[in-house]
Design an enzyme around this catalytic site. Structure first.
Site, short mmCIF file in Angstrom:
data_model
loop_
_atom_site.label_atom_id
_atom_site.label_comp_id
_atom_site.label_asym_id
_atom_site.label_seq_id
_atom_site.Cartn_x
_atom_site.Cartn_y
_atom_site.Cartn_z
N HIS A 88 0.67 -1.09 -0.03
CA HIS A 88 0.06 0.00 -0.12
C HIS A 88 0.89 1.57 0.02
O HIS A 88 2.13 1.29 0.63
CB HIS A 88 -0.87 -0.03 1.20
CG HIS A 88 -1.81 -1.13 1.65
ND1 HIS A 88 -1.91 -1.70 2.65
CD2 HIS A 88 -2.53 -1.70 0.54
CE1 HIS A 88 -2.81 -2.69 2.65
NE2 HIS A 88 -2.80 -3.08 1.48
N LYS B 163 5.06 6.67 8.00
CA LYS B 163 4.28 5.68 8.97
C LYS B 163 5.44 5.38 9.96
O LYS B 163 6.67 5.11 9.49
CB LYS B 163 4.12 4.75 8.22
CG LYS B 163 2.73 4.86 7.21
CD LYS B 163 2.38 3.52 6.30
CE LYS B 163 1.50 3.70 4.95
NZ LYS B 163 1.29 2.44 4.20
N TYR C 264 0.12 1.70 14.00
CA TYR C 264 1.04 2.62 13.48
C TYR C 264 0.31 3.79 13.47
O TYR C 264 -0.98 4.14 13.20
CB TYR C 264 1.15 1.88 11.99
CG TYR C 264 0.10 2.05 11.21
CD1 TYR C 264 -0.10 2.94 10.01
CD2 TYR C 264 -0.85 0.83 11.26
CE1 TYR C 264 -1.41 2.70 9.03
CE2 TYR C 264 -2.08 0.78 10.27
CZ TYR C 264 -2.19 1.74 9.37
OH TYR C 264 -3.21 1.49 8.51
N ASP D 101 -6.33 -6.81 -1.60
CA ASP D 101 -4.84 -6.89 -1.79
C ASP D 101 -4.43 -7.94 -2.95
O ASP D 101 -3.56 -7.86 -3.67
CB ASP D 101 -4.37 -7.29 -0.52
CG ASP D 101 -4.05 -6.01 0.61
OD1 ASP D 101 -4.52 -4.79 0.09
OD2 ASP D 101 -3.83 -5.94 1.51
#
Length: 180
Positions: A62, A72, A132, A168
């Site tokens: 991603h 991130k 995260y 995904d």
């Protein structure tokens, strides 16, 4: 916090410096000042939690396009993961190179992923959870991805892919034409 540069420009493995006593330990998992000293993003727009039931679960790859590109900071809070990042910045000397790290709940390690990197991971244990922080909120109009097993990157995943979302699983192979 102990900052170790990864082979990809701007990416870091960060270790919490644990101060121990008879009760256990105390450590920083975030410090705006120390992040800034290393030239890393210090604005947090969102904190997300991911829980995965099964070992072998794959999420990714991603990324978000500018102006919603996001840095991130990943930390596993239960279980463990094999995390892979790929530099998608055309101007970078590490463009299209990858790096991988293992993160686990007890390790005290965090992964800093710069903006415009692809990121994916595989769980190494059942009931794995991670937190995260991101510097931009999720934006469906800017979100993108590519196949977790794209032959261009030759990622050596430690386990067979046992669980993956339909989204995904249906990402196309990486196409550099989609990058700014």
């Amino acid at each position: 916090m102990i900052f170790t540069p990864l082979p990809l420009q701007g990416a870091y493995l960060i270790e919490m410096e644990k101060i121990r006593d008879q009760r256990g330990y105390n450590a920083r998992a975030w410090c705006q000042g120390e992040m800034a000293e290393h030239g890393l993003a210090t604005m947090i727009a969102q904190i997300n939690v991911i829980q995965n039931d099964a070992r072998g679960t794959v999420r990714g790859f991603h990324f978000q396009h500018p102006p919603m590109a996001e840095a991130k900071l990943f930390r596993v809070t239960r279980g463990s993961i094999f995390d892979v990042i790929i530099d998608l910045r055309r101007e970078s000397p590490t463009f299209l190179k990858s790096a991988s790290v293992e993160l686990s709940a007890g390790s005290g390690r965090l992964l800093y992923v710069p903006e415009r990197f692809g990121q994916g991971f595989q769980t190494l244990e059942d009931d794995t959870e991670l937190t995260y922080q991101v510097t931009a909120p999720y934006s469906t109009g800017h979100g993108d991805g590519f196949r977790w097993d794209d032959p261009l990157f030759k990622i050596d995943w430690p386990l067979p892919c046992r669980v993956i979302s339909d989204k995904d699983a249906s990402w196309p192979d990486f196409n550099p034409e989609v990058l700014p």
